[in-house]
Design a protein around this motif. Structure first.
Motif, mmCIF file in Angstrom:
data_model
loop_
_atom_site.group_PDB
_atom_site.id
_atom_site.type_symbol
_atom_site.label_atom_id
_atom_site.label_comp_id
_atom_site.label_asym_id
_atom_site.label_seq_id
_atom_site.Cartn_x
_atom_site.Cartn_y
_atom_site.Cartn_z
ATOM 1 N N LYS A 181 3.948 5.722 -6.070
ATOM 2 C CA LYS A 181 3.955 5.454 -6.910
ATOM 3 C C LYS A 181 2.611 6.554 -7.720
ATOM 4 O O LYS A 181 2.965 7.440 -8.427
ATOM 5 C CB LYS A 181 3.249 4.210 -7.666
ATOM 6 C CG LYS A 181 4.500 2.769 -7.486
ATOM 7 C CD LYS A 181 4.034 2.247 -8.215
ATOM 8 C CE LYS A 181 4.523 1.206 -8.270
ATOM 9 N NZ LYS A 181 4.494 -0.445 -8.395
ATOM 10 N N VAL A 182 1.960 6.678 -6.771
ATOM 11 C CA VAL A 182 0.169 7.590 -7.078
ATOM 12 C C VAL A 182 0.879 9.092 -7.177
ATOM 13 O O VAL A 182 1.080 10.026 -8.168
ATOM 14 C CB VAL A 182 -0.932 7.362 -6.296
ATOM 15 C CG1 VAL A 182 -1.941 8.386 -6.321
ATOM 16 C CG2 VAL A 182 -1.060 5.979 -6.450
ATOM 17 N N ASN A 201 1.937 1.747 -3.487
ATOM 18 C CA ASN A 201 1.094 1.938 -4.566
ATOM 19 C C ASN A 201 1.092 4.099 -3.733
ATOM 20 O O ASN A 201 0.890 4.577 -4.691
ATOM 21 C CB ASN A 201 0.204 1.203 -4.363
ATOM 22 C CG ASN A 201 0.139 -0.089 -4.659
ATOM 23 O OD1 ASN A 201 0.671 -0.240 -5.220
ATOM 24 N ND2 ASN A 201 -0.686 -0.425 -4.299
ATOM 25 N N CYS A 208 -6.233 7.036 0.460
ATOM 26 C CA CYS A 208 -7.205 6.761 -0.749
ATOM 27 C C CYS A 208 -8.132 8.284 -0.442
ATOM 28 O O CYS A 208 -8.641 8.732 -1.877
ATOM 29 C CB CYS A 208 -8.448 5.180 -0.687
ATOM 30 S SG CYS A 208 -8.674 5.578 -2.322
ATOM 31 N N HIS A 240 -6.216 0.949 -1.839
ATOM 32 C CA HIS A 240 -7.179 0.382 -0.542
ATOM 33 C C HIS A 240 -7.266 0.863 0.509
ATOM 34 O O HIS A 240 -8.440 0.736 1.258
ATOM 35 C CB HIS A 240 -6.760 -1.031 -0.731
ATOM 36 C CG HIS A 240 -6.176 -1.730 -2.476
ATOM 37 N ND1 HIS A 240 -7.705 -1.612 -3.329
ATOM 38 C CD2 HIS A 240 -5.500 -2.184 -2.987
ATOM 39 C CE1 HIS A 240 -6.916 -1.770 -4.588
ATOM 40 N NE2 HIS A 240 -5.997 -2.124 -3.996
ATOM 41 N N GLU A 243 1.074 -1.052 0.522
ATOM 42 C CA GLU A 243 0.341 -0.146 0.283
ATOM 43 C C GLU A 243 0.226 1.403 -0.084
ATOM 44 O O GLU A 243 0.882 2.227 -1.115
ATOM 45 C CB GLU A 243 -1.063 0.358 1.011
ATOM 46 C CG GLU A 243 -1.810 1.600 0.908
ATOM 47 C CD GLU A 243 -3.367 0.755 0.041
ATOM 48 O OE1 GLU A 243 -3.697 2.026 0.068
ATOM 49 O OE2 GLU A 243 -3.207 -0.419 0.096
ATOM 50 N N ASN A 297 -6.060 2.929 -7.233
ATOM 51 C CA ASN A 297 -4.941 2.149 -6.579
ATOM 52 C C ASN A 297 -3.973 1.701 -5.351
ATOM 53 O O ASN A 297 -3.597 1.168 -5.095
ATOM 54 C CB ASN A 297 -3.878 2.368 -7.652
ATOM 55 C CG ASN A 297 -3.759 2.231 -8.968
ATOM 56 O OD1 ASN A 297 -4.334 1.565 -9.255
ATOM 57 N ND2 ASN A 297 -3.079 3.403 -9.645
ATOM 58 N N LEU A 307 -5.726 7.445 -10.681
ATOM 59 C CA LEU A 307 -4.428 6.787 -9.835
ATOM 60 C C LEU A 307 -5.482 6.902 -8.623
ATOM 61 O O LEU A 307 -4.431 6.132 -7.366
ATOM 62 C CB LEU A 307 -3.723 8.123 -9.423
ATOM 63 C CG LEU A 307 -2.543 8.390 -10.754
ATOM 64 C CD1 LEU A 307 -2.251 8.966 -10.299
ATOM 65 C CD2 LEU A 307 -1.923 6.846 -10.595
#
Length: 136
Positions: free
Chosen positions: A10-11, A7, A59, A54, A4, A52, A49
């Motif tokens: 990366k976002v 991710n 988020c 969770h 997570e 991705n 984006l």
């Protein structure tokens, strides 16, 4: 949890890369429909984006910053309106203004005293005021 965080990183790397495109390339395109069309892929990326992630704690704020603030500020930017309309001087300011709920304040110009005779702190006005009695 490691996946997570990766991710999440990366976002935000893709977000910063997309905003670099907006700063260096889209800002050179004339305002209006042409700039809006050049920003449509960025709008799509900003919508996709956050999917991705969770975890709600990552988020939720990411969706707010990217989808709500980012897209609407870039939409205004495409027509030279809003906080990004005069393109900020640095890339860091552009990214900060585009993705965060901040607004940079301009310092007002300093006012200099225009007429020194009307300044109540001058010695001349003190002499004039000393002759006036409050019991007249």
């Amino acid at each position: 949890m490691d996946g997570e965080i990766h991710n999440f990183i990366k976002v935000w790397i893709l977000t910063n890369t997309s905003l670099c495109y907006c700063y260096y390339i889209a800002a050179k395109i004339p305002k209006g429909i042409i700039r809006l069309i050049s920003l449509l892929p960025i709008f799509y990326i900003f919508i996709i984006l956050p999917l991705n992630l969770h975890s709600f704690h990552l988020c939720g704020p990411t969706t707010f910053f990217l989808v709500w603030l980012g897209i609407f500020k870039l939409l205004l930017f495409s027509f030279n309106l809003g906080p990004l309309s005069p393109t900020p001087p640095t890339l860091v300011q552009f990214i900060s203004i585009a993705c965060l709920p901040i607004k940079i304040k301009q310092n007002p110009p300093q006012k200099s005293p225009q007429n020194t005779d009307q300044n109540p702190l001058t010695p001349q006005n003190k002499k004039r005021d000393s002759n006036i009695s409050p019991y007249n």
